[in-house]
Design a protein around this motif. Structure first.
Motif, PDB file in Angstrom:
ATOM      1  N   MET A   1       0.831  -1.207   0.000  1.00  0.00           N
ATOM      2  CA  MET A   1       0.000   0.000   0.000  1.00  0.00           C
ATOM      3  C   MET A   1       0.868   1.261   0.000  1.00  0.00           C
ATOM      4  SD  MET A   1      -3.059  -1.323   2.487  1.00  0.00           S
ATOM      5  CE  MET A   1      -4.105   0.104   2.347  1.00  0.00           C
ATOM      6  N   LEU A   2       1.991   1.231   0.678  1.00  0.00           N
ATOM      7  CA  LEU A   2       2.913   2.361   0.618  1.00  0.00           C
ATOM      8  C   LEU A   2       3.438   2.573  -0.803  1.00  0.00           C
ATOM      9  CD1 LEU A   2       4.920   1.756   3.924  1.00  0.00           C
ATOM     10  CD2 LEU A   2       3.367   3.665   3.461  1.00  0.00           C
ATOM     11  N   VAL A   3       3.654   1.468  -1.510  1.00  0.00           N
ATOM     12  CA  VAL A   3       4.067   1.559  -2.917  1.00  0.00           C
ATOM     13  C   VAL A   3       3.011   2.303  -3.732  1.00  0.00           C
ATOM     14  CG1 VAL A   3       4.544   0.246  -5.031  1.00  0.00           C
ATOM     15  CG2 VAL A   3       5.466  -0.541  -2.855  1.00  0.00           C
ATOM     16  N   TYR A   4       1.745   1.935  -3.548  1.00  0.00           N
ATOM     17  CA  TYR A   4       0.671   2.570  -4.311  1.00  0.00           C
ATOM     18  C   TYR A   4       0.569   4.055  -4.005  1.00  0.00           C
ATOM     19  CZ  TYR A   4      -1.224  -1.736  -6.268  1.00  0.00           C
ATOM     20  OH  TYR A   4      -1.397  -2.903  -6.976  1.00  0.00           O
ATOM     21  N   TYR A   5       0.684   4.437  -2.733  1.00  0.00           N
ATOM     22  CA  TYR A   5       0.594   5.847  -2.385  1.00  0.00           C
ATOM     23  C   TYR A   5       1.723   6.641  -3.037  1.00  0.00           C
ATOM     24  CZ  TYR A   5      -2.811   4.462   1.162  1.00  0.00           C
ATOM     25  OH  TYR A   5      -3.907   3.963   1.804  1.00  0.00           O
ATOM     26  N   ALA A   6       2.934   6.104  -2.983  1.00  0.00           N
ATOM     27  CA  ALA A   6       4.064   6.784  -3.621  1.00  0.00           C
ATOM     28  C   ALA A   6       3.840   6.900  -5.128  1.00  0.00           C
ATOM     29  CB  ALA A   6       5.361   6.033  -3.332  1.00  0.00           C
ATOM     30  N   LYS A   7       3.315   5.843  -5.722  1.00  0.00           N
ATOM     31  CA  LYS A   7       3.088   5.817  -7.169  1.00  0.00           C
ATOM     32  C   LYS A   7       2.030   6.828  -7.600  1.00  0.00           C
ATOM     33  CE  LYS A   7       1.457   2.685 -10.830  1.00  0.00           C
ATOM     34  NZ  LYS A   7       0.945   1.319 -11.122  1.00  0.00           N
ATOM     35  N   GLU A   8       0.925   6.887  -6.866  1.00  0.00           N
ATOM     36  CA  GLU A   8      -0.212   7.686  -7.302  1.00  0.00           C
ATOM     37  C   GLU A   8      -0.116   9.151  -6.877  1.00  0.00           C
ATOM     38  OE1 GLU A   8      -2.329   6.630  -9.383  1.00  0.00           O
ATOM     39  OE2 GLU A   8      -1.713   4.528  -9.323  1.00  0.00           O
ATOM     40  N   LEU A   9       0.424   9.414  -5.687  1.00  0.00           N
ATOM     41  CA  LEU A   9       0.344  10.761  -5.126  1.00  0.00           C
ATOM     42  C   LEU A   9       1.563  11.615  -5.421  1.00  0.00           C
ATOM     43  CD1 LEU A   9      -1.294   9.911  -1.705  1.00  0.00           C
ATOM     44  CD2 LEU A   9      -2.376  10.883  -3.718  1.00  0.00           C
ATOM     45  N   LYS A  10       2.716  11.001  -5.576  1.00  0.00           N
ATOM     46  CA  LYS A  10       3.956  11.703  -5.912  1.00  0.00           C
ATOM     47  C   LYS A  10       4.169  12.937  -5.035  1.00  0.00           C
ATOM     48  CE  LYS A  10       4.408   9.897 -10.585  1.00  0.00           C
ATOM     49  NZ  LYS A  10       3.284   8.938 -10.546  1.00  0.00           N
ATOM     50  N   GLU A  11       3.751  14.117  -5.491  1.00  0.00           N
ATOM     51  CA  GLU A  11       3.989  15.346  -4.735  1.00  0.00           C
ATOM     52  C   GLU A  11       3.392  15.263  -3.329  1.00  0.00           C
ATOM     53  OE1 GLU A  11       3.385  20.189  -5.186  1.00  0.00           O
ATOM     54  OE2 GLU A  11       2.784  18.841  -6.810  1.00  0.00           O
ATOM     55  N   GLY A  12       2.213  14.677  -3.215  1.00  0.00           N
ATOM     56  CA  GLY A  12       1.579  14.569  -1.917  1.00  0.00           C
ATOM     57  C   GLY A  12       2.288  13.618  -0.970  1.00  0.00           C
ATOM     58  N   PHE A  13       3.130  12.764  -1.522  1.00  0.00           N
ATOM     59  CA  PHE A  13       3.826  11.759  -0.706  1.00  0.00           C
ATOM     60  C   PHE A  13       5.254  12.179  -0.373  1.00  0.00           C
ATOM     61  CE2 PHE A  13       5.614   7.492   0.185  1.00  0.00           C
ATOM     62  CZ  PHE A  13       4.601   6.985   1.001  1.00  0.00           C
ATOM     63  N   VAL A  14       5.676  13.337  -0.889  1.00  0.00           N
ATOM     64  CA  VAL A  14       7.082  13.743  -0.779  1.00  0.00           C
ATOM     65  C   VAL A  14       7.565  13.732   0.664  1.00  0.00           C
ATOM     66  CG1 VAL A  14       8.637  15.714  -1.028  1.00  0.00           C
ATOM     67  CG2 VAL A  14       7.187  15.051  -2.926  1.00  0.00           C
ATOM     68  N   GLU A  15       6.765  14.239   1.590  1.00  0.00           N
ATOM     69  CA  GLU A  15       7.241  14.379   2.970  1.00  0.00           C
ATOM     70  C   GLU A  15       7.509  13.031   3.632  1.00  0.00           C
ATOM     71  OE1 GLU A  15       4.143  15.304   6.142  1.00  0.00           O
ATOM     72  OE2 GLU A  15       3.145  16.080   4.332  1.00  0.00           O
ATOM     73  N   TYR A  16       6.969  11.950   3.057  1.00  0.00           N
ATOM     74  CA  TYR A  16       7.203  10.616   3.614  1.00  0.00           C
ATOM     75  C   TYR A  16       8.351   9.892   2.919  1.00  0.00           C
ATOM     76  CZ  TYR A  16       2.509  11.462   5.451  1.00  0.00           C
ATOM     77  OH  TYR A  16       1.422  12.002   6.079  1.00  0.00           O
ATOM     78  N   THR A  17       8.916  10.506   1.866  1.00  0.00           N
ATOM     79  CA  THR A  17       9.880   9.807   1.014  1.00  0.00           C
ATOM     80  C   THR A  17      11.079   9.291   1.799  1.00  0.00           C
ATOM     81  OG1 THR A  17       9.235  11.161  -0.882  1.00  0.00           O
ATOM     82  CG2 THR A  17      11.320   9.978  -1.038  1.00  0.00           C
TER      83      THR A  17
END
Length: 693
Positions: free
Chosen positions: A280-296
């Motif tokens: 699920m973390l993979v999917y969030y990184a894949k779909e949200l990109k900019e929105g996921f940056v702070e968790y990168t």
């Protein structure tokens, strides 16, 4: 079709299964020819409430049929079909409430999902009648025996939401998100074989796609629990054999005997939850990109060590899959941040290629590395990385040849039989799959580094040349040619220095019995014309008669051969466009036009349509024909391109094709002549193209 209404339920069920199999084996021709009869028969069978299992078989067959049914055909029956499905859904929901029966309902929600997925925005008028019933199913299906139904219904809701779009779906977003969050909150308590998990992962991915940036508001609620679950350390123990014997199977431990009366144990309950959380973390990184940056940064530091988490294959698969998506997130913060993340990822990823013991996981790691190279671009590997990678790929190729030799020896042994042969074939398929991933990595290097990577590549050159020897098995020749195709496409004109290695194999393999080999050879001949420069002129001239011979073969358009044939047609088009001096254009061009359109290879089809636009826009006399006699053919080619989803409205080619149609429309007589030769589906396709492009 009468057999589907046979009085005996087993006969009806078998008829449904047969229809489903035919829809798979003969798609899409079967759908195009028998859509009216099959859809009506399956809906009638589903409406018959006499037998749940028969209804389930009918729903399953309808799912298969819809998957390859053109949208333009399905909409002809849409109103009647959707209303029937809703009526059946209401009945089955009542049966679930009264009796707990679920079999037909499980297949029904999957059918609804398939319909929505196929007709997309045309499902909007029916959204309001389906959504209350679907959410009610999720709310009701809380018992253990209903978890599969719950998972399938959650998946169905996400398909429906994706089909109707964000604007329509927003009215139910809050309710649906609460259902998903409730399910996710139970993640750590799920059993390893809980059927909801796979459906939930795909549903979350679709919710990300639907909501886009609006999904970011839910991230704090979902990411931290996922990171916690993904970070969980498994319980392990070293026990005496006697202690192991005293433990119950229900305790969730698995043991490996180490000898000396000792066993190593790991508690497997929780591992599946860890793998699901990683996915699920993979999917969030894949779909949200900019929105996921702070968790990168946090997720990179979590995932990199999991490349060596040997307790669960899917954890390593998710860790590998995440890397290129996390790099895309990091790139948003700038080159320095991206470089920092790559420094954390690169070395462990290369080492994992060399050490991963499982073939399926290894293929994912290699695929991830190839995609990561494409994200990072030219210069992302230092000399040490390249040296290590070269040694690993060389070892993989040498191992590939050695394994083939071992299998040939085993075929000569006394105990060789059919069962041994099946095992050897399985081993061979695994080896070939890894060979495809070696090709993917080389492709990423050639496409990013261009000719600068060739000196490094030459340590592998003898092994790649060995792949395309005539004595090698056909998959070796296919992938060896693909590697040389990439060199020609991305490293020309320098690629010509290797021509002595691939010239004759590429020409001779145009006659190969295996279409995959012919496709690889034909593609190579096409990119020679497109990218190869003047050095390749004589080779392009030699190629034309061989390509024409394949195209004109009697069985060239069968399902098995059509992709290879379309690559031959595309290669002819590239030679006509980029190397016209190598061919008699007046002779070949009319033939090329007669071979269009391309249906199966979408990438080659769009290149072909672009060249067709060039010719039409230049008013080429051989293409438009005397007195515009070829325009009806050209208009039908454009219509078929739309029907087969070759035309992407975001591609400039769509606008060019629409302009061709509009130009023809300026002459009323000519336009009437053109559309008189089109069927209803083709006319509808042109109408849609003109509205959207």
């Amino acid at each position: 079709m009468r057999i589907s209404q046979d009085p005996h339920p087993r006969v009806r069920a078998a008829a449904c299964t047969t229809l489903g199999q035919m829809a798979t084996d003969f798609a899409p021709g079967f759908q195009k020819k028998f859509h009216e009869t099959v859809i009506a028969a399956l809906l009638r069978t589903m409406e018959n409430q006499g037998n749940q299992r028969v209804q389930s078989h009918a729903a399953s067959a309808l799912i298969v049929f819809i998957e390859d049914c053109p949208k333009s055909l399905l909409v002809l029956y849409l109103d009647n079909m959707v209303k029937n499905l809703h009526s059946i859904l209401v009945i089955k929901l009542q049966e679930l409430i009264r009796n707990g029966t679920k079999l037909a309902l499980e297949q029904l929600v999957t059918t609804i999902a398939s319909v929505a997925d196929t007709i997309e925005e045309k499902f909007i008028p029916y959204y309001d009648i389906f959504m209350p019933s679907l959410t009610h199913v999720v709310e009701l299906a809380v018992q253990k025996e209903l978890k599969l139904l719950r998972g399938k219904t959650i998946e169905c809701i996400s398909h429906v939401g994706l089909a109707v779009g964000k604007e329509k779906f927003m009215q139910d977003t809050s309710n649906v998100m609460q259902l998903l969050l409730k399910t996710q909150s139970d993640l750590s308590n799920m059993e390893d074989d809980d059927p909801q998990t796979s459906y939930m992962v795909s549903a979350w991915a679709r919710m990300c796609k639907i909501l886009g940036k609006d999904f970011e508001q839910y991230l704090p609620l979902v990411v931290e629990p996922l990171i916690k679950t993904a970070s969980a350390k498994p319980d392990v123990a070293l026990l005496d054999t006697q202690d192991v014997e005293n433990m119950s199977d229900d305790d969730g431990w698995q043991f490996v005997n180490l000898g000396d009366q000792q066993s190593f144990g790991i508690k497997t309950s929780g591992l599946e939850a860890k793998a699901t959380a990683c996915q699920m973390l993979v999917y969030y990184a894949k779909e949200l990109k900019e929105g996921f940056v702070e968790y990168t940064d946090q997720v990179v530091r979590l995932m990199v060590p999991l490349l060596k988490f040997y307790f669960h294959d899917n954890v390593r698969v998710a860790a590998a899959e995440a890397m290129p998506f996390l790099l895309e997130c990091a790139r948003i913060r700038g080159a320095d941040y991206l470089s920092q993340m790559w420094q954390l990822i690169c070395d462990p990823l290369i080492k994992a290629i060399g050490t991963e013991p499982d073939t399926d996981v290894l293929s994912e790691i290699m695929n991830s590395f190839a995609k990561s190279i494409e994200v990072m671009g030219d210069g992302c590997l230092n000399d040490e990385h390249l040296e290590e990678l070269g040694g690993i790929l060389k070892a993989k190729l040498e191992g590939h040849f050695k394994n083939q030799e071992i299998r040939q020896v085993k075929r000569q042994e006394e105990n060789y039989d059919q069962q041994v042969e099946m095992s050897l074939q399985d081993e061979d398929e695994c080896d070939v799959y890894i060979l495809t991933k070696v090709s993917d990595i080389l492709h990423s290097l050639f496409s990013t580094y261009k000719e600068k990577i060739l000196p490094w590549f030459e340590q592998l050159l003898p092994l790649i040349v060995n792949l395309i020897c005539s004595s090698r098995p056909w998959p070796d020749r296919q992938w060896g040619l693909c590697i040389f195709d990439d060199i020609i496409e991305h490293c020309s004109p320098t690629s010509f220095k290797y021509v002595e290695y691939f010239r004759w194999p590429m020409l001779l393999n145009m006659r190969d019995n295996n279409p995959e080999v012919r496709q690889a050879a034909a593609y190579g001949l096409g990119v020679m014309a497109q990218f190869g420069g003047d050095d390749y002129r004589s080779l392009c001239s030699e190629a034309v008669p061989l390509l024409v011979k394949v195209i004109k073969c009697a069985n060239s358009k069968t399902k098995k051969n059509v992709i290879a044939t379309e690559n031959c047609i595309s290669a002819i088009g590239k030679i006509l466009k980029f190397k016209p001096n190598c061919v008699n254009v007046d002779e070949v061009l009319p033939h090329w036009l007669s071979w269009l359109p391309l249906h199966e290879d979408k990438e080659e089809a769009i290149q072909t349509l672009n060249f067709l636009c060039d010719l039409i826009e230049s008013n080429h006399p051989l293409v438009v024909g005397p007195n515009n006699s070829n325009l009806p053919k050209i208009i039908s080619i454009i219509a078929e391109g739309k029907i087969n989803d070759t035309i992407n409205y975001e591609d400039p080619c769509a606008k060019r094709l629409a302009n061709v149609v509009r130009q023809v429309q300026t002459s009323e007589d000519l336009w009437l002549e053109c559309i008189s030769k089109l069927d209803d589906e083709q006319q509808e396709a042109l109408h849609e193209l003109l509205n959207l492009a």
